[in-house]
Design an enzyme around this catalytic site. Sequence first.
Site, PDB file in Angstrom:
ATOM      1  N   GLU A  73       7.091 -76.360  59.625  1.00 14.39           N
ATOM      2  CA  GLU A  73       8.121 -75.391  58.882  1.00 14.39           C
ATOM      3  C   GLU A  73       7.914 -75.679  57.618  1.00 14.39           C
ATOM      4  O   GLU A  73       7.334 -76.431  56.670  1.00 14.39           O
ATOM      5  CB  GLU A  73       9.364 -75.571  59.522  1.00 14.39           C
ATOM      6  CG  GLU A  73       9.303 -75.228  60.984  1.00 14.39           C
ATOM      7  CD  GLU A  73      10.870 -75.286  61.639  1.00 14.39           C
ATOM      8  OE1 GLU A  73      10.916 -74.844  62.821  1.00 14.39           O
ATOM      9  OE2 GLU A  73      11.517 -75.822  61.087  1.00 14.39           O
ATOM     10  N   ARG A 132      11.376 -79.322  57.098  1.00  9.53           N
ATOM     11  CA  ARG A 132      11.427 -77.880  56.305  1.00  9.53           C
ATOM     12  C   ARG A 132      11.005 -78.007  54.865  1.00  9.53           C
ATOM     13  O   ARG A 132      10.930 -76.783  54.342  1.00  9.53           O
ATOM     14  CB  ARG A 132      12.804 -77.107  56.571  1.00  9.53           C
ATOM     15  CG  ARG A 132      13.015 -77.027  57.941  1.00  9.53           C
ATOM     16  CD  ARG A 132      14.509 -76.041  58.341  1.00  9.53           C
ATOM     17  NE  ARG A 132      14.535 -75.780  59.834  1.00  9.53           N
ATOM     18  CZ  ARG A 132      14.850 -76.667  60.772  1.00  9.53           C
ATOM     19  NH1 ARG A 132      15.365 -77.954  60.163  1.00  9.53           N
ATOM     20  NH2 ARG A 132      14.716 -76.635  62.013  1.00  9.53           N
ATOM     21  N   THR A 140      15.742 -83.255  59.122  1.00  5.87           N
ATOM     22  CA  THR A 140      14.771 -82.028  59.214  1.00  5.87           C
ATOM     23  C   THR A 140      14.933 -80.903  57.896  1.00  5.87           C
ATOM     24  O   THR A 140      14.005 -80.395  57.981  1.00  5.87           O
ATOM     25  CB  THR A 140      14.944 -81.266  60.468  1.00  5.87           C
ATOM     26  OG1 THR A 140      16.143 -80.369  60.567  1.00  5.87           O
ATOM     27  CG2 THR A 140      14.604 -81.990  61.700  1.00  5.87           C
ATOM     28  N   GLY A 168      21.925 -82.645  64.277  1.00  4.03           N
ATOM     29  CA  GLY A 168      22.315 -83.258  65.674  1.00  4.03           C
ATOM     30  C   GLY A 168      23.387 -82.747  66.013  1.00  4.03           C
ATOM     31  O   GLY A 168      24.230 -83.627  67.078  1.00  4.03           O
ATOM     32  N   ALA A 169      23.866 -81.493  65.746  1.00  3.18           N
ATOM     33  CA  ALA A 169      25.034 -81.216  66.664  1.00  3.18           C
ATOM     34  C   ALA A 169      24.930 -81.238  68.001  1.00  3.18           C
ATOM     35  O   ALA A 169      26.276 -81.310  68.743  1.00  3.18           O
ATOM     36  CB  ALA A 169      25.479 -79.433  65.926  1.00  3.18           C
ATOM     37  N   GLU A 170      23.583 -81.072  68.531  1.00  4.06           N
ATOM     38  CA  GLU A 170      23.522 -80.964  70.074  1.00  4.06           C
ATOM     39  C   GLU A 170      23.840 -82.127  70.558  1.00  4.06           C
ATOM     40  O   GLU A 170      23.912 -82.237  71.690  1.00  4.06           O
ATOM     41  CB  GLU A 170      22.161 -80.536  70.466  1.00  4.06           C
ATOM     42  CG  GLU A 170      22.021 -79.090  70.359  1.00  4.06           C
ATOM     43  CD  GLU A 170      22.341 -78.305  68.957  1.00  4.06           C
ATOM     44  OE1 GLU A 170      22.879 -77.289  69.057  1.00  4.06           O
ATOM     45  OE2 GLU A 170      21.553 -78.790  68.018  1.00  4.06           O
ATOM     46  N   THR A 223      26.539 -79.135  61.487  1.00  2.29           N
ATOM     47  CA  THR A 223      25.712 -79.735  60.961  1.00  2.29           C
ATOM     48  C   THR A 223      25.065 -78.663  59.881  1.00  2.29           C
ATOM     49  O   THR A 223      25.245 -77.437  60.379  1.00  2.29           O
ATOM     50  CB  THR A 223      24.692 -80.614  61.665  1.00  2.29           C
ATOM     51  OG1 THR A 223      23.973 -79.726  62.828  1.00  2.29           O
ATOM     52  CG2 THR A 223      25.212 -81.847  62.233  1.00  2.29           C
ATOM     53  N   ASN A 251      26.527 -74.768  64.413  1.00  2.00           N
ATOM     54  CA  ASN A 251      27.418 -74.779  65.692  1.00  2.00           C
ATOM     55  C   ASN A 251      28.489 -75.856  65.867  1.00  2.00           C
ATOM     56  O   ASN A 251      28.095 -77.054  65.435  1.00  2.00           O
ATOM     57  CB  ASN A 251      26.836 -74.393  66.808  1.00  2.00           C
ATOM     58  CG  ASN A 251      25.721 -75.585  67.282  1.00  2.00           C
ATOM     59  OD1 ASN A 251      24.698 -75.763  66.434  1.00  2.00           O
ATOM     60  ND2 ASN A 251      25.825 -76.393  68.010  1.00  2.00           N
ATOM     61  N   ASP A 289      26.275 -70.776  70.661  1.00  2.00           N
ATOM     62  CA  ASP A 289      25.344 -71.776  69.925  1.00  2.00           C
ATOM     63  C   ASP A 289      24.648 -70.965  68.795  1.00  2.00           C
ATOM     64  O   ASP A 289      23.635 -71.010  68.244  1.00  2.00           O
ATOM     65  CB  ASP A 289      24.416 -72.498  70.633  1.00  2.00           C
ATOM     66  CG  ASP A 289      23.221 -73.232  69.628  1.00  2.00           C
ATOM     67  OD1 ASP A 289      23.818 -73.846  68.988  1.00  2.00           O
ATOM     68  OD2 ASP A 289      22.090 -73.126  69.854  1.00  2.00           O
TER      69      ASP A 289
END
Length: 634
Positions: A88, A142, A192, A208-210, A274, A294, A336
């Site tokens: 990316e 990125r 990232t 890392g919100a997930e 995040t 999210n 999300d």
Amino acid sequence: MKMTLRKAMLRASPLTLLSAVVVGTLGLQPAQANDKLIELAEDPANWVMPGRDYDERNYSVMDEINKENVGSLRPAWSFSTGVLHGHEGTPLVVDGKMYVHTPFPNTVFALDLDDPGRILWQNKPQQDPTARTVACCDVVNRGLAYWPGDDDMGPLIFRTQLDGHIAALDAETGKTVWMMENADIRVGATLTIAPYIIRDMVIVGSSGAELGVRGYVTAYDVKTGEKRWRAYATGPDEELLLAEDFNEPNPHYGQFNLGTETWEGDAWKIGGGTNWGWYAYDPDEDMFYYGSGNPSPWNETMRPGDNKWTMAIWGRDAETGEAKFAYQKTPHDEWDYAGVNVMMLSEQEDAEGNTRKLLTHPDRNGIIYTLDRTNGDLISADKMDDTVNWVKEVQLDTGLPVRDPEFGTRMDHKARDICPGAMGYHNQGHDSYDPDRKLFMLGINHICMDWEPFMLPYRAGQYFVGATLNMYPGPKGDRQNGLGLGQIKAYNAISGEMAWEKMERFAVWGGTMATAGGLTFYGTLDGFIKARDSDTGELLWKYKLPSGVVGHPMTYTHDDRQYVAIYYGVGGWAGVGLVFDLEDPTAGLGAVGAFRRLQEFTQMGGGVMVFSLDGESPYTDDVNLGEYADDDEA
């Protein structure tokens, strides 16, 4: 707007700037780095930031390559990174060198554009491999940041690492100058994002919100790595760094104590928000802009309230980190729709004919927002596509979305055909703005979903999602055959109209670049780089790359010749099924099913491809360049 000390310094005489010393914990210095970066960005020989300059427009004034001759573009040279997974972002080019980054293990290469077949240096960090196991959506990165140096220290390259560290590298030698831990992978926090330079600070977000990570943005001293300030997205006002006049021009957005009061109990401590997308910066306002992501978990039943300040567009004072405004786009997000997407700055006349400093943000929720970047006023909020259905409209006077309850995601209910899907109608791609045409060139996803929530406990370092997703092409795609998952569009933020739009086989995941040659370049997941007429959308040129594209194009000149470069290397969330060989359509948070046919069109790779007219390069100028000779160094 009240003049801060920093703004006063920017207006001071050169003599004052040279002699100024700011005493205090911030250790601030004159804004010479800003001036040097602006100067470098204005030179077409360089590409010094992910979006070329602080406006993040991804626009080039070069027109050597144009509508009339773009059909003559040919490969000039290429470079393999030796790394697979999603590539990316975009390379940087500064003063005749190209700096290339990779996904994990986050190697950085420096290439000499006079002889790009020879690597000047490479820096490959040793990382904790555990980072790979907690990365949400492939092991991507990125991009890099460049600091031009000063009288005391030479130029630096900044890299974020998947294991949560940020590192400063000597731009001349590649040696590591310092490294700091920004995120703790033990709780699922990774890095990232492309770092961002403002004066003598490097700005970096979090991922890392997930996994229930609480989001924040941090400023570090470029020379030492010392933390200057950190601002969270959720929690008490003092930790959010809210200014005394926070949202004063728009109190209906909400002001104080909402980072805790809009959450149940202490849920804000694991509440997400995040920021792993892109920044933009206005030196005159001394404000930078970004989006928070999210809330966590995805299951909305588990976190009643508006969940501020996730899903918000932030405008912060760069000197102090203080938030001047925040506009929450999707209160109590149920889908999300992580709002970290690109921010592009422009100055345009609004519908009433008033020239305003604008910020335009294509959000994952399918709405394109334009704000006055000086105070956060909401100017427009248009649907990216007429198939967006979770929201009927966004009320400009309140800023609130009018939801369609049919597409809510409450417990004990499987919501069907929600558009857009969790991947959004726009995701991490870095898009562009053509100031001559006053058009934003948008790379779009066209993906919808079914959503079924479930309850789950929070465990540090483990996924904290609470939903099963099935994703598939939107209504304009070919749902039976799993194709038609993307679009490319030209959008006018003032009229709200699309000048043109074209469908694509897969999502235009990486973003676009516009040029004064009347061209819009972009890459596709199935492995093409394309150029379209910016006025009509007509396809003028394309080239098949070794692997799919999740990065965005860039351009530079070298020895009076224009080049266009792009990463190839399929991956990211869109390619997670392919790169990890997954088959369950609900795996990869639903991406596997959406892109089930991607493997028929491309496979993994990793590198940079560079193009020029007729393929001219240093090697066509001198066929003996780089050849072995007895007196060459070993």
